[in-house]
Design a protein around this motif. Structure first.
Motif, PDB file in Angstrom:
ATOM      1  N   ASP A   8       0.714  -1.143   0.146  1.00  0.00           N
ATOM      2  CA  ASP A   8       0.053  -0.035   0.055  1.00  0.00           C
ATOM      3  C   ASP A   8       0.978   1.054   0.034  1.00  0.00           C
ATOM      4  N   VAL A   9       0.810   1.932  -0.983  1.00  0.00           N
ATOM      5  CA  VAL A   9       1.805   3.021  -1.120  1.00  0.00           C
ATOM      6  C   VAL A   9       0.847   4.497  -1.423  1.00  0.00           C
ATOM      7  N   LEU A  10       1.289   5.312  -0.739  1.00  0.00           N
ATOM      8  CA  LEU A  10       0.648   6.628  -0.807  1.00  0.00           C
ATOM      9  C   LEU A  10       1.657   7.623  -1.566  1.00  0.00           C
ATOM     10  N   VAL A  33      -1.886   1.642  -5.055  1.00  0.00           N
ATOM     11  CA  VAL A  33      -1.421   3.124  -4.923  1.00  0.00           C
ATOM     12  C   VAL A  33      -2.689   4.013  -4.819  1.00  0.00           C
ATOM     13  N   THR A  34      -2.592   5.109  -3.871  1.00  0.00           N
ATOM     14  CA  THR A  34      -3.195   6.003  -3.499  1.00  0.00           C
ATOM     15  C   THR A  34      -2.282   7.321  -3.814  1.00  0.00           C
ATOM     16  N   VAL A  35      -3.104   8.218  -4.464  1.00  0.00           N
ATOM     17  CA  VAL A  35      -2.422   9.630  -4.791  1.00  0.00           C
ATOM     18  C   VAL A  35      -3.249  10.911  -4.005  1.00  0.00           C
ATOM     19  N   LEU A  36      -2.473  11.499  -3.424  1.00  0.00           N
ATOM     20  CA  LEU A  36      -3.070  12.872  -2.519  1.00  0.00           C
ATOM     21  C   LEU A  36      -2.548  13.981  -2.985  1.00  0.00           C
ATOM     22  N   PRO A  44      -3.256   9.261 -12.704  1.00  0.00           N
ATOM     23  CA  PRO A  44      -3.582   8.297 -13.630  1.00  0.00           C
ATOM     24  C   PRO A  44      -4.925   7.160 -13.116  1.00  0.00           C
ATOM     25  N   ALA A  45      -5.191   6.499 -14.118  1.00  0.00           N
ATOM     26  CA  ALA A  45      -6.290   5.608 -13.901  1.00  0.00           C
ATOM     27  C   ALA A  45      -5.667   4.449 -12.954  1.00  0.00           C
ATOM     28  N   GLY A  46      -6.479   3.718 -12.049  1.00  0.00           N
ATOM     29  CA  GLY A  46      -5.989   2.390 -11.400  1.00  0.00           C
ATOM     30  C   GLY A  46      -5.612   3.131  -9.960  1.00  0.00           C
ATOM     31  N   VAL A  47      -5.736   4.269  -9.599  1.00  0.00           N
ATOM     32  CA  VAL A  47      -5.053   4.771  -8.129  1.00  0.00           C
ATOM     33  C   VAL A  47      -6.501   5.139  -7.454  1.00  0.00           C
ATOM     34  N   THR A  68      -3.285   3.228   6.414  1.00  0.00           N
ATOM     35  CA  THR A  68      -2.101   3.426   6.839  1.00  0.00           C
ATOM     36  C   THR A  68      -1.482   2.698   5.649  1.00  0.00           C
ATOM     37  N   PHE A  69       0.025   2.863   5.482  1.00  0.00           N
ATOM     38  CA  PHE A  69       0.638   2.506   4.301  1.00  0.00           C
ATOM     39  C   PHE A  69       1.875   2.127   4.654  1.00  0.00           C
ATOM     40  N   ASP A  70       2.456   1.130   3.893  1.00  0.00           N
ATOM     41  CA  ASP A  70       3.808   0.408   3.716  1.00  0.00           C
ATOM     42  C   ASP A  70       4.783   1.686   3.410  1.00  0.00           C
ATOM     43  N   VAL A  71       4.517   2.521   2.246  1.00  0.00           N
ATOM     44  CA  VAL A  71       5.348   3.269   1.925  1.00  0.00           C
ATOM     45  C   VAL A  71       4.524   4.778   1.504  1.00  0.00           C
ATOM     46  N   VAL A  72       5.095   5.818   2.106  1.00  0.00           N
ATOM     47  CA  VAL A  72       4.869   7.104   1.503  1.00  0.00           C
ATOM     48  C   VAL A  72       5.830   7.783   0.801  1.00  0.00           C
ATOM     49  N   VAL A  73       5.377   8.193  -0.359  1.00  0.00           N
ATOM     50  CA  VAL A  73       6.462   8.910  -1.221  1.00  0.00           C
ATOM     51  C   VAL A  73       5.945  10.368  -1.371  1.00  0.00           C
TER      52      VAL A  73
END
Length: 306
Positions: A8-10, A33-36, A44-47, A68-73
């Motif tokens: 789970d990536v933000l 993928v979650t985009v904020l 993009p599509a798919g998030v 919660t997330f495994d990774v936040v970028v």
């Protein structure tokens, strides 16, 4: 390389340029993928798309809910104020926080050799939250300082906030390069107008847009912490860039004008602060050679018809 288990990536921000390439790599690997962002650009599509102003802590918490997330970028952390909010919101919410920082973290360096991460220790950087970080003009002229202080905020948290700051070299390539810096040179080569450079014009380190996306994707799957330089091998000079451009602009010529005092062209440097990439390579990432990908980067940015 795809992870064995989907993460789970933000991604905060990052809906264009190398951010969108990172998202594509995460999705291809099977990550969730979650985009904020603030909603000004569509992801993009798919998030999963969340909308919030990252400067508003209450709005950020409300948008995230219990996630919660495994990774936040974090692609858009520019100030220590933003870092303070992110640190409060994401402590205990993610196992890894990756901030995109900048080569401009070294803006006060002038070294005859490539600069390593130890040249700027985030724990030694003084954080001043009272500076006018909300003023766009101030932020624009203090870009490197804002990134340094943001790094310092994350570093001060210690082990409870496992972070890395990717200090990104100057990025080139892609038909979607929005910076206009190569176009500045191309325009002058077309017209023969002199390109302003400092009396001593130093080379600098660069990275291709696809390579930094690869590096961020790789970093998301690692467990090292602290600052890390991301730059291709072999620094380039202004003359190198112009020669690559001239190959696509046969009717133009390159002329340089030395400036003792005053504004110079982008990608011309009065100081030497190219980055040493050996830490990342020892950790397992293999960078390419800037001279090999430069012709492709120029062609991508200018377009085949130029």
């Amino acid at each position: 390389m795809a992870m064995e288990k989907a993460r789970d990536v933000l991604v905060i921000g990052g809906s264009r340029y190398f951010g969108k390439r990172l998202i594509a790599r995460l999705l291809a690997a099977g990550d969730r993928v979650t985009v904020l962002n603030r909603g000004s650009s569509a992801p993009p599509a798919g998030v999963v798309h969340l909308t919030a102003d990252r400067d508003d802590e209450d709005a950020l918490r409300a948008a995230l809910g219990p996630r919660t997330f495994d990774v936040v970028v974090d692609q858009v952390c520019y100030t220590p104020r933003q870092a303070v909010i992110a640190r409060r919101v994401f402590t205990g919410r993610t196992r890894r926080y990756v901030m995109t920082s900048t080569v401009e973290a070294y803006e006060h360096e002038d070294s005859p050799t490539l600069v390593s991460e130890t040249a700027v220790d985030p724990l030694a950087v003084v954080v001043d939250l009272e500076l006018p970080w909300g003023d766009p003009e101030f932020l624009d002229t203090h870009y490197g300082e804002g990134k340094r202080q943001a790094e310092a905020v994350f570093a001060a948290a210690g082990p409870e906030f496992p972070y890395t700051a990717v200090r990104v070299a100057h990025v080139l390539g892609g038909a979607d390069d929005f910076t206009g810096r190569l176009a500045h040179y191309a325009d002058r080569i077309r017209t023969g107008e002199p390109i302003a450079v400092p009396a001593t014009n130093h080379p600098a380190t660069y990275i291709h847009v696809d390579e930094i996306a690869d590096f961020l994707f790789w970093t998301a799957g690692q467990d090292f912490t602290g600052p890390v330089n991301a730059a291709s091998h072999d620094p380039l000079t202004t003359a190198d860039l112009c020669a690559a451009l001239a190959a696509h602009l046969p009717s133009g010529r390159t002329a340089f004008r030395t400036v003792e005092v005053g504004e110079t062209s982008p990608f011309s440097f009065a100081r030497s602060y190219g980055m040493d990439n050996s830490r990342a390579e020892k950790l397992g990432f293999a960078f390419g050679d800037a001279r090999r990908w430069l012709p492709r980067a120029v062609a991508e940015t200018l377009g085949k018809d130029n």
